[in-house]
Design a protein around this motif. Structure first.
Motif, short mmCIF file in Angstrom:
data_model
loop_
_atom_site.label_atom_id
_atom_site.label_comp_id
_atom_site.label_asym_id
_atom_site.label_seq_id
_atom_site.Cartn_x
_atom_site.Cartn_y
_atom_site.Cartn_z
N UNK A 126 0.81 -1.22 0.00
CA UNK A 126 0.00 0.00 0.00
C UNK A 126 0.84 1.27 0.00
N UNK A 127 2.06 1.20 0.57
CA UNK A 127 2.93 2.37 0.51
C UNK A 127 3.35 2.66 -0.92
N UNK A 128 3.50 1.58 -1.71
CA UNK A 128 3.90 1.76 -3.10
C UNK A 128 2.89 2.60 -3.89
N UNK A 129 1.62 2.57 -3.49
CA UNK A 129 0.61 3.35 -4.22
C UNK A 129 0.94 4.84 -4.19
N UNK A 130 1.57 5.26 -3.09
CA UNK A 130 1.89 6.68 -2.97
C UNK A 130 3.33 6.98 -3.36
N UNK A 131 4.17 5.95 -3.39
CA UNK A 131 5.56 6.16 -3.75
C UNK A 131 5.76 6.24 -5.26
N UNK A 132 4.99 5.46 -6.02
CA UNK A 132 5.16 5.45 -7.47
C UNK A 132 4.95 6.84 -8.08
N UNK A 133 3.92 7.57 -7.67
CA UNK A 133 3.80 8.94 -8.22
C UNK A 133 5.00 9.83 -7.88
N UNK A 134 5.63 9.61 -6.70
CA UNK A 134 6.81 10.39 -6.37
C UNK A 134 7.97 10.05 -7.29
N UNK A 135 8.09 8.77 -7.67
CA UNK A 135 9.16 8.35 -8.57
C UNK A 135 8.95 8.89 -9.99
N UNK A 146 2.52 20.78 -3.76
CA UNK A 146 1.46 20.42 -2.81
C UNK A 146 1.10 18.94 -2.94
N UNK A 147 0.98 18.48 -4.20
CA UNK A 147 0.63 17.07 -4.41
C UNK A 147 1.74 16.16 -3.92
N UNK A 148 2.99 16.55 -4.16
CA UNK A 148 4.13 15.74 -3.70
C UNK A 148 4.10 15.61 -2.17
N UNK A 149 3.84 16.73 -1.49
CA UNK A 149 3.80 16.70 -0.03
C UNK A 149 2.68 15.79 0.48
N UNK A 150 1.52 15.87 -0.17
CA UNK A 150 0.40 15.01 0.23
C UNK A 150 0.76 13.54 0.06
N UNK A 151 1.38 13.22 -1.08
CA UNK A 151 1.77 11.83 -1.33
C UNK A 151 2.79 11.34 -0.30
N UNK A 152 3.71 12.20 0.08
CA UNK A 152 4.71 11.81 1.07
C UNK A 152 4.06 11.57 2.43
N UNK A 153 3.11 12.43 2.81
CA UNK A 153 2.42 12.23 4.09
C UNK A 153 1.59 10.94 4.08
N UNK A 154 0.92 10.68 2.97
CA UNK A 154 0.13 9.45 2.88
C UNK A 154 1.04 8.22 2.92
N UNK A 155 2.18 8.31 2.25
CA UNK A 155 3.13 7.21 2.28
C UNK A 155 3.61 6.95 3.71
N UNK A 156 3.89 8.02 4.44
CA UNK A 156 4.31 7.87 5.83
C UNK A 156 3.21 7.37 6.73
N UNK A 157 1.97 7.82 6.48
CA UNK A 157 0.84 7.40 7.31
C UNK A 157 0.62 5.90 7.22
#
Length: 726
Positions: A126-135, A146-157
């Motif tokens: 499930x972390x990969x779902x938010x990491x792939x957009x960052x990559x 803003x979107x990058x920050x949201x994805x990073x927070x979701x990945x951490x959550x």
């Protein structure tokens, strides 16, 4: 059991655990404790050393496989509570040993590992779902800030809680190791995971480019798979001694003032009188008071021919009474029987085997302090040379990530998995990865005779159909192993009338109106022979007597196997509990230059110890209960699939089918696996020598470090696939 521990108060507030003491005849006493958290040889050494230093303690022996600590006391000052307090100070909680509680604790550990592995798998996916957009930014598809920050927070959550929960087995192990003043392989893993999470949160809060929550939880998932497999291997080792003791009858028929009573083994004491009927297994070591019979000692001694017993003779627990009713006087309690002694030898062998220091642990002993020192110097040096604390920390974390012992940790397991799969396709089941390392080192092979070099079943030699047909009606009425072999040769048919079994002699009955006998030479009326061959005699009253000779056929490829082993530079010998004539014949047939006959289980184990003391690395190949202790003592051990279950559990490898060439195949694959493992260690070392300086100099950030770490793991895995290939 914690309630039991606190049940009764003692002096100075210390609980009274005297009820758990076992008193000896010489005034000495002992107690058995269940110790939790001990996993390595260093834990074992520290616990035993600390307990032995306590007042009035004469001996302390810890079995890592079962977690049982046996403490011996001398004099009147035995205090189990003091031992438990000392263990608590060391960080190893302990309670009075209870087999049921020990099994329950072991099961809880297994369930905890499975749950941690499931959480890590969930987190990684499930972390990969938010990491792939960052990559995606690497390929020109940059996300907005803003979107990058949201994805990073979701990945951490998602990733951080999963990593914290899944990492608990490693965090606890690392903490215990550090408290003991040493660093095991779990220390760099724990520090790497914690710092990776910390730098990821730091980057998220500071709106940096990269977060590595996915890397932390994925690493833990892979490592937990290995930890769970190790747990399963321990379960196999735990069952070996238990399977031996399971061969004791669960209860016995005791005569109390002439009245038969079924009582549990724990109630039997020396001097009790027992009844053992035909077909029953002897529950304890006992002396025959009345009756004659034949005992099947094959599982205890390896001798194929049943042994005749009569008044005054000692019979061993685990033997099967074949023919007559026996009245026995108990000679030893169940825990002091020969069978229990063999179980203790197996347990001791399993404990000494756990002391084997794997090559990965040796490498980690150097790796751990070096990498931690380099990472710390990177942080301090970078900051001192003008880098900001954030950049210095990123470089230090990159050093830890890029040098994370993933490739080092996979160097051996990847090879072991591949080698195990190769051997499985060849009909060999590998039960312990460390066994492959030991198998590659062997230079001396010991074979049992019955059931290993031979097929383990008596067969009629040169059967004459007419003679077999005459004796078959009596053979079908007997439970004697040789009679069953004769009956099998004849097939189904009539059974003699008026059959009477003569314990230790044979069977007689009426065939076609004529009385006949089948059994020993003297019983049938033939002058007694020397008994150097396994035989039965048959004859009608006043008629010619017929001799049936039996043999245990040698496996077809036994001679080829021994020749192949000797061609590879290994020496071979045969150790057997059978009679010298039978062992001599088989040794000559298979080309074994050395052999010994008539050995007890203890003598076989002592022979293995003697070879080890002489510097030899012994592979033991056996199948019977009499081989179990030797299997546990050997540097490596193999058993055929037809072996007794206890022997299979005591062995490291089990081969199926009727061929012995599986032994040669296993050694070849093990030697290939050792070469691949050493190559992997070489690559992992070279990788660290190149990657670590690059991370120190800032050429590798944590994201690239994670990719490099994964790439190194892939390389060692691909190299492992070459194991055993042709």
């Amino acid at each position: 059991m914690a309630l039991t521990y606190e049940a009764a108060g003692g002096l100075a507030g210390r609980p009274d655990l005297s009820a758990f003491l076992k008193r000896g005849a010489d005034g000495a006493s002992s107690v058995e404790l269940l110790v939790r958290g001990a996993r390595c040889a260093a834990c074992l050494s520290k616990i035993e050393r600390e307990v032995r230093s306590l007042p009035n303690v004469s001996e302390a022996r810890l079995n890592l496989t079962t977690g049982k600590l046996t403490v011996g006391f001398q004099g009147a000052g035995a205090d189990p509570a003091r031992v438990i307090e000392a263990l608590e100070r060391l960080g190893y909680p302990a309670t009075p040993y209870d087999p049921g509680q020990a099994q329950a604790a072991y099961d809880r550990e297994g369930r905890a590992l499975i749950l941690a592995m499931a959480v890590a798998a969930f987190g990684a996916m499930n972390t990969m779902m938010f990491s792939v957009p960052l990559w995606a930014g690497l390929f020109g598809q940059e996300l907005g800030p803003a979107t990058r920050t949201v994805m990073m927070w979701l990945s951490g959550a998602v990733g951080a809680p999963c990593a914290i929960y899944a990492g608990m087995p490693f965090f606890k192990s690392a903490w215990r190791s550090l408290k003991a003043g040493r660093a095991n392989m779990d220390v760099p893993i724990s520090i790497g995971v914690i710092l990776t999470l910390a730098i990821s949160f730091s980057e998220t809060v500071l709106k940096g480019r990269d977060a590595y929550f996915d890397a932390a939880v994925s690493l833990l998932f892979l490592l937990l798979i290995g930890r769970w497999l190790d747990h399963q291997l321990r379960a196999k080792a735990r069952s070996a001694a238990g399977d031996l003791l399971a061969l004791q009858a669960p209860a016995a028929t005791r005569l109390d003032d002439g009245v038969e009573r079924r009582v549990p083994l724990s109630e039997l004491v020396p001097g009790d009188v027992l009844l053992v009927r035909p077909g029953e297994r002897l529950p304890v070591d006992a002396v025959v008071e009345d009756g004659v019979s034949e005992l099947d000692n094959a599982l205890l001694t390896g001798e194929t021919a049943p042994a005749a017993v009569g008044p005054g003779q000692l019979c061993r627990a685990g033997a099967v009474n074949l023919t007559g009713l026996l009245r026995l006087k108990v000679a030893a309690r169940s825990e002091d029987s020969a069978l229990a002694g063999i179980a203790r030898l197996v347990e001791a062998g399993a404990q000494s085997r756990s002391r084997y220091v794997r090559l990965a642990d040796k490498a980690a002993a150097v790796y751990v302090p070096v990498v931690h020192t380099v990472a710390a110097l990177t942080f301090v040096g970078g900051w001192a040379l003008g880098l900001g604390p954030r950049e210095a920390l990123i470089r230090a974390v990159a050093v830890l990530i890029v040098t994370c012992p993933c490739a080092l940790g996979l160097a051996v397991p990847a090879v072991q998995i591949t080698a195990s799969a190769r051997l499985f396709r060849k009909g060999v089941l590998v039960k312990s990865g460390a066994a492959l390392e030991r198998l590659a080192e062997v230079d001396h092979v010991i074979f049992d005779k019955t059931g290993v070099l031979t097929e383990g079943a008596p067969r009629l030699v040169d059967p004459a159909p007419a003679a077999v047909a005459l004796a078959a009606p009596l053979a079908r009425a007997s439970r004697h192993p040789l009679a069953r072999a004769l009956s099998a040769e004849a097939g189904t048919g009539l059974i003699a009338d008026d059959v009477r079994e003569h314990a230790g002699l044979g069977v007689e009955g009426v065939i076609g109106g004529r009385r006949a006998r089948l059994g020993r030479a003297a019983f049938v009326g033939v002058e007694q022979r020397d008994g150097s061959e396994t035989e039965l005699w048959f004859g009608f009253e006043g008629d010619t007597k017929i001799r049936f000779r039996f043999t245990d056929a040698v496996r077809q490829d036994a001679a080829e196997t021994l020749a192949a082993l000797q061609a590879r530079g290994l020496t071979v010998e045969v150790l057997s509990g059978d009679v010298p004539a039978a062992v001599r014949r088989v040794a000559a047939d298979v080309g074994a230059p050395a052999w010994r006959a008539g050995l007890t289980p203890q003598e076989k184990a002592e022979a293995v110890d003697a070879r080890a003391a002489a510097g030899r690395k012994v592979l033991m190949v056996g199948d019977g209960l009499n081989d179990a202790a030797a299997l546990a003592k050997a540097h490596a051990a193999m058993a055929p699939g037809t072996a007794l279950e206890a022997s299979q559990n005591a062995a490291d490898l089990v081969f199926s089918g009727h061929g012995l060439m599986a032994v040669v195949d296993a050694i070849d694959v093990a030697r290939s696996a050792r070469s691949r493992a050493l190559e992997n260690f070489g690559f992992a070392s070279l990788y660290n020598l190149v990657a670590a300086p690059a991370a120190i100099l800032g050429f590798i950030n944590p994201f690239v470090a994670a990719l490099a770490m994964s790439g190194s793991s892939l390389v060692v895995t691909l190299n492992a696939l070459r194991t055993g290939g042709r």
